[in-house]
Scaffold this motif. Sequence first.
Motif, PDB file in Angstrom:
ATOM      1  N   GLN A 102     -53.783  34.658 -28.136  1.00 61.07           N
ATOM      2  CA  GLN A 102     -54.392  35.999 -28.184  1.00 61.07           C
ATOM      3  C   GLN A 102     -54.690  36.326 -29.642  1.00 61.07           C
ATOM      4  N   ARG A 130     -40.463  25.741 -21.413  1.00 63.23           N
ATOM      5  CA  ARG A 130     -39.853  26.984 -21.908  1.00 63.23           C
ATOM      6  C   ARG A 130     -38.711  26.686 -22.869  1.00 63.23           C
ATOM      7  N   CYS A 140     -47.790  38.524 -28.062  1.00 68.89           N
ATOM      8  CA  CYS A 140     -48.994  38.922 -27.327  1.00 68.89           C
ATOM      9  C   CYS A 140     -48.965  38.525 -25.864  1.00 68.89           C
ATOM     10  N   THR A 141     -48.575  37.304 -25.580  1.00 69.19           N
ATOM     11  CA  THR A 141     -48.923  36.715 -24.276  1.00 69.19           C
ATOM     12  C   THR A 141     -47.875  36.890 -23.203  1.00 69.19           C
ATOM     13  N   GLY A 142     -46.642  37.219 -23.606  1.00 72.86           N
ATOM     14  CA  GLY A 142     -45.574  37.168 -22.612  1.00 72.86           C
ATOM     15  C   GLY A 142     -45.268  35.734 -22.231  1.00 72.86           C
ATOM     16  N   TYR A 143     -45.874  34.784 -22.922  1.00 69.03           N
ATOM     17  CA  TYR A 143     -45.615  33.342 -22.811  1.00 69.03           C
ATOM     18  C   TYR A 143     -46.231  32.667 -21.589  1.00 69.03           C
ATOM     19  N   HIS A 144     -46.676  33.442 -20.605  1.00 64.38           N
ATOM     20  CA  HIS A 144     -47.105  32.816 -19.345  1.00 64.38           C
ATOM     21  C   HIS A 144     -48.294  31.892 -19.540  1.00 64.38           C
ATOM     22  N   GLY A 171     -55.732  36.469 -11.786  1.00 60.99           N
ATOM     23  CA  GLY A 171     -54.654  37.197 -11.162  1.00 60.99           C
ATOM     24  C   GLY A 171     -54.592  36.815  -9.694  1.00 60.99           C
ATOM     25  N   SER A 172     -53.568  37.316  -9.005  1.00 57.56           N
ATOM     26  CA  SER A 172     -53.434  36.997  -7.593  1.00 57.56           C
ATOM     27  C   SER A 172     -54.292  37.955  -6.780  1.00 57.56           C
TER      28      SER A 172
ATOM     29  N   GLU C 638     -35.834  39.266 -12.475  1.00 57.43           N
ATOM     30  CA  GLU C 638     -36.139  38.037 -11.733  1.00 57.43           C
ATOM     31  C   GLU C 638     -37.624  37.880 -11.446  1.00 57.43           C
ATOM     32  N   GLU C 660     -50.047  40.560 -18.689  1.00 61.67           N
ATOM     33  CA  GLU C 660     -48.804  39.802 -18.888  1.00 61.67           C
ATOM     34  C   GLU C 660     -48.146  40.169 -20.218  1.00 61.67           C
ATOM     35  N   TYR C 664     -44.505  41.939 -20.722  1.00 62.41           N
ATOM     36  CA  TYR C 664     -43.521  41.348 -21.637  1.00 62.41           C
ATOM     37  C   TYR C 664     -42.985  42.401 -22.608  1.00 62.41           C
ATOM     38  N   VAL C 706     -38.231  35.657 -20.110  1.00 58.14           N
ATOM     39  CA  VAL C 706     -39.233  36.397 -19.337  1.00 58.14           C
ATOM     40  C   VAL C 706     -39.330  35.841 -17.919  1.00 58.14           C
ATOM     41  N   PRO C 707     -39.434  36.745 -16.957  1.00 55.26           N
ATOM     42  CA  PRO C 707     -39.483  36.338 -15.555  1.00 55.26           C
ATOM     43  C   PRO C 707     -40.910  35.978 -15.144  1.00 55.26           C
ATOM     44  N   VAL C 709     -44.376  36.615 -13.431  1.00 47.81           N
ATOM     45  CA  VAL C 709     -45.136  37.850 -13.238  1.00 47.81           C
ATOM     46  C   VAL C 709     -46.271  37.576 -12.267  1.00 47.81           C
ATOM     47  N   THR C 710     -46.377  38.373 -11.235  1.00 46.01           N
ATOM     48  CA  THR C 710     -47.529  38.291 -10.331  1.00 46.01           C
ATOM     49  C   THR C 710     -48.448  39.464 -10.655  1.00 46.01           C
ATOM     50  N   THR C 711     -49.660  39.144 -11.029  1.00 42.46           N
ATOM     51  CA  THR C 711     -50.607  40.173 -11.469  1.00 42.46           C
ATOM     52  C   THR C 711     -51.712  40.360 -10.436  1.00 42.46           C
TER      53      THR C 711
END
Lengths: 191, 348, 830
Positions: A102, A130, A140-144, A171-172, C638, C660, C664, C706-707, C709-711
């Motif tokens: 980011q 991880r 920035c990213t929350g790592y995902h 996204g879902s 979780e 996300e 966070y 960090v858990p 995340v479903t967005t």
Amino acid sequence: MTHAMTTLTLRVNGEDHTVAFPAHHTLLEVLRERCGLTGTKHGCELGECGTCTVLVDGRAVLSCLMLAVETEDRSIETVEGLMDGNRLHPLQAAFADLGAAQCGYCTPGVLMTSKALLEADGDPSEAEIREALSGNLCRCTGYHKIVQAVLWAAARLRGEDSAPSAEVFYGSPPPGQEASSSSSSEAHDDD
Amino acid sequence: MLRLPRFEFRVAGSASEAVAILAGEGPGTRLVAGGTDLWPNMKRRHQSARTVVSLMSIPELQGIVGNGGGEGELRIGATTCLADVAASATVRERYPALARAVDAISSPPLRNMGTLGGNLCLDTRCTYYNQTEEWRRSIDYCMKEAGSVCWVAPSSPRCWAHSASDSAPMLAALGGRVKLVSAAGERVLPVAELFANDGIDYLEKAADELLTEVLLPPESDSRHSKSSFWKLRRRGSIDFAVLSVAAWVRTDAAGVVEEARIYLGAVASAPLAATSAAAALLGEPLGEESIAEAARRARKAATPMDNTDFQVQWRGRMVELYTAAALREIAGLDPGVRAPRHLTVLSS
Amino acid sequence: MTEPRAALNLIGKPFRRVDGRAKVTGQTRFADDLTFPRMCFMRLHRSTVPHARIVEIHLEKAEKMPGVLGFLTGEDLPVSFGILPMSRDEHGLAVGKVRYVGDPVVAVAALTEEQAEAAARAVEIEYEPLATISSVEEALANPEPRIHEHGSGGNLHRKKSMIFGDLEQGFEEADVIFEDTLFYGGNTHLAMEQHASVAVPEDDERVTLYSSTQIPHYVHRALARVLELPASRVRVVACPNGGGFGGKSDIMNHEIVTAKMALVLGRPVKISLTREEVFYCHRGRHPMLMHLRTGFGKDGSLKAQHLKTALDGGAYSSYGVASTLYAGALQTATYELPRYRFDTLRAFTNKPPCGPKRGHGTPQPRFGYEVHLDKAAHALGIDPADLRLRNLAPAGLITANWLQLSSVGLGRCIEAVVEGSGWRRRYGKLPHGRGLGLACGAYICGVGLPLYRGEMPHSGVQLKLDRSGGVAVFCGQAEIGQGSDSVLAAIVAEVLGIELADIRLVVADTDLTPVEFGSYASRVTVMMGNAAYDGAQRARELIATAVAERFEVDSERLVFAESRVFDAEDPEKGLSFAAAVAIAETRFGTLGTTGSYRPPTPPGRFQGSGVGPSPTYSYSAAVIEVEVDPATGLFDVEHVWIAHDIGRCINPALVVGQVEGSVYMGLGEVMMEEQAFRRLPPRLSGALVHKTPSLLEYKSPTFRDVPPVTTYLIEEPDPAGPFGAKEVGQGPLLPIPPAAANAVFDAVGVRVDQVPIHPHMILRALEDKARGKEGRFGPAAFPDVDFPRNLIVPTPAEGGDGTALNDPRSQKQAGRQAAKEKPSAASAPV
């Protein structure tokens, strides 16, 4: 108080840099300020954030806590050496396409740590990624997206063409509601 | 950017050269291995040196030497990096709790740099001390460096900085020893005796002595001899322990505890020998009641101070729960508390 | 401005961000990466005392240090500055007194950074200590000595009360009234990049400042003011920010001082802050104490709310006047609240100044509100999701406090996370230790009023087109990592039907780019985006006019797509975009267009109504699942399900990334982050210091914390946004802290009414509950403060006209606004 400068040749990304610097300067300072390689960033200079990570003899180390004189005759790799000619490394391409970079400030350190990981283990699990990256802070990213990008790059380095799922890009799909996004992800070209 | 002050940097090629430099240069000389403790401390100006001697080019200080996969003493060179210790198949098999303890130190890149000897000699820590020169000026410094008061306990005559090494309590619990070398000769010391419970003079190692290797006892973890390590910290990586519990228990063929050692990290200025707690385990099988009693005693022995993360009274309570967890794990019982994310699974 | 998706080429599909390649190769040049010939280095000597008069500054030792080139002190920069014109209480370097540990006092320049650091350390300052204030309570109890001479008296910066509608009537209509007191701890942005600036003197009396700033325009104005130069002689270039989150959206002392030093020395000067100094710049989340009193009908319908907030502001005003109002302004945007009273105060304390962090002023009262609602739902026996759904604010509502809502996707957001998390079958039914919590939020998409008065555009974009087919886009907006550049390029590319690779951006340079207020208030996509859309439409019209003439077709029939311009009814009839531009260049001469954006005039016309209005609002809802260890009080998050009402995605991959990232940061705040301070025993020391100014001890979550995340992205195009888009950079943070707190309650049946939630708090609440006491950890009471009834505004439902009954200013304002009512400033081709 005057102290003699040390002059030595550092091998950075396969190229020799002959530089003069005081012996108490860290690899971080010498890379950025003597070699002109500002791709390596810094976030604390105390070993607390991983931002300045580079590879020395293939290992991810913190350039803020290593004296440059200690790296003579060793192989140093920085983000500037990741590309192959004008072609992005699969890690770089995946980070760019997913938005795993980011602001991009922690990115060089994260990329180098990831490179060392993938060289040691070409098929890491998400948990292993991880763990390997747990010394690199990102705000920035929350790592995902980073984890997804490393998984994608690993797959490509193994010769598998498996783009991340549509969820990573869109996204879902909201459950019980009409899908409003196109459901297929587009594979991105290298570069 | 925080930068190092100037110093003379020397690289020793052998242990004898290193101790010769130490003897010759006298005070103002410091040893450095991985640099992950000394360099931040020097950048913040709470440690200083006229001369720094690197130990990283001394072949005899590096590597893990044991007689194959079986029994016998295992020797780990002092400058073996923590990642290599934790990854060593021999260590993982024979001393799984040590692998876990070392794996829980800081973060992966730091473990690629930091060494086992360095982690043992880690400077004691305190939130009034591990700060920059400017910050410490604003509290008029502290007893450990340049000041006169211990701000953790202002009426105390001593410094209460805490021991934050993860390998130290574990090696002490395992009955490990260290070899110290100086120009005058060498000596071998139990790890437990390497430390003093004082925030400033926390090492029994003399200034002219070099820690060259760590010696692990011939006895591996087995059916009758088991160890465990539990570490409490805020995050899944990077952080120092705010509490660590290292335990080792040996039972006879009938399962009765013959010998036990419990060491606590981060609740004193040295790895704290919870001897009374360990004594509570002796003479009976390792079970719910003796573990509960040992845990209560461990809590009594610990003196966590308000100089690191988390509320201090809560940390005191965690001593009991984490001591119980480590012992219960050895006993094959449910640990009773949720295992932190960063603890690796013990292989044995 | 909304168009069906099918008609879009680029918008709505994931694409590589336009600066992506530079960021993964090390090519991106952050401020600290810049070097210039003869560049020297500056360090600041900062106060080591929290509150004191400066008696004397001794430079004798420092002057003799090697490499030293010069010094500046407060005397050299007598003109004050501040982001808000009504509270310019900062100086480049302390004048007369210091107000917190870290307040800059002396600047030193030297040939190397090491030399500058050594010389800064050698500066000695004699202080006459003053009593210190460390909290709101202390500020209320100790009006003297004053930290500032301005404000609402004593050590209060601001004290305000606003009453919207007949509150007493509202509470009378309620069947039940709930009250709660909650606290939200302070925390900071912690961008990975430490602030840096380089100032370069140009010709006589001109200076360029390169800086890590989110707001080049405001820095530009402040520099001109403080340096006493015409603004035309000052140039500010915002380098790409290595993270902002609001931490670089204020004018920083070091920016001012670096520019001055460069002008004094006549050579480039760089400053690069240490991590500790970044903690001192702060401008982060205000510690906030809150009291909520809300009346409900038996069916859960909201009747009235009285919110009181007390903000610990730190040592300077910063955005404080706005922060104070944001602490209540958006309470009405999620659920229809017919009557509302909001009392607020901000205290000065001897700590680094607080300001806008992601969500500016609103995450704290949002935490308060959403926890308060959870408790009310529990007490009323109503499912927390249903309680919210029953009270949803309808689209287009003008709220009790006169916010004009546009689209409201909150209902769909709630439904998505309820469905996704299995809420209906799992909430309240999980085993002890496991729990679910739900919360929502709303956030602005830009602001209704500028930070300074005027009717000029808030956002400006310029396009240069020529026969190459390339389009250069000039815009004053700063890229802070959120994807500002990509939004800008994508909107222009979409309108003109060309590829991103054919667009060149010139951004964030006050000499070269049109004024854009900057990257704050989540204003980039909507405000800059609308300006870009406007500018690109004008270019398209020029090209279409020329091509239509050439082909003798109606210009309305022309399609811009796939880098071609062609007849919709005969696609073969067309030409490449480059050829089309050449025709337009032939027809009109050299081509350029501008686009502007000014937000609609808000309906509220009372004092303080400038805070809260926005072209539209984004909505989020989250469900969080936690596992609490009742033995230790430690908890793990979780899973997070979050839905965000984005209007429409410009680039969904980046939108997901913003969601996300917000999740966070919200988790960091509720789990661990804390800007905490420490006082030493007063009998021994007057010290009041930041407890943990380091990346090690200020805890921010790592990869392991960090858990999943479903967005869910809820797309419901909003007429106010370009292509229907809304913001995403800040809103998704809002529901996270309260959802986590509510989940802890579901897990173990106790409440922690404060953030962060430390394990000892949960443990204490559990023990209290086991002893038959209230299972709650949190603040006891809101301080007894006399809030004057200084503003009474009838609501729209009560027939109000947006003015206050007792606000003399509103009458004047009403007259002025009526005269000036007009649409967004139009601009012509240049």
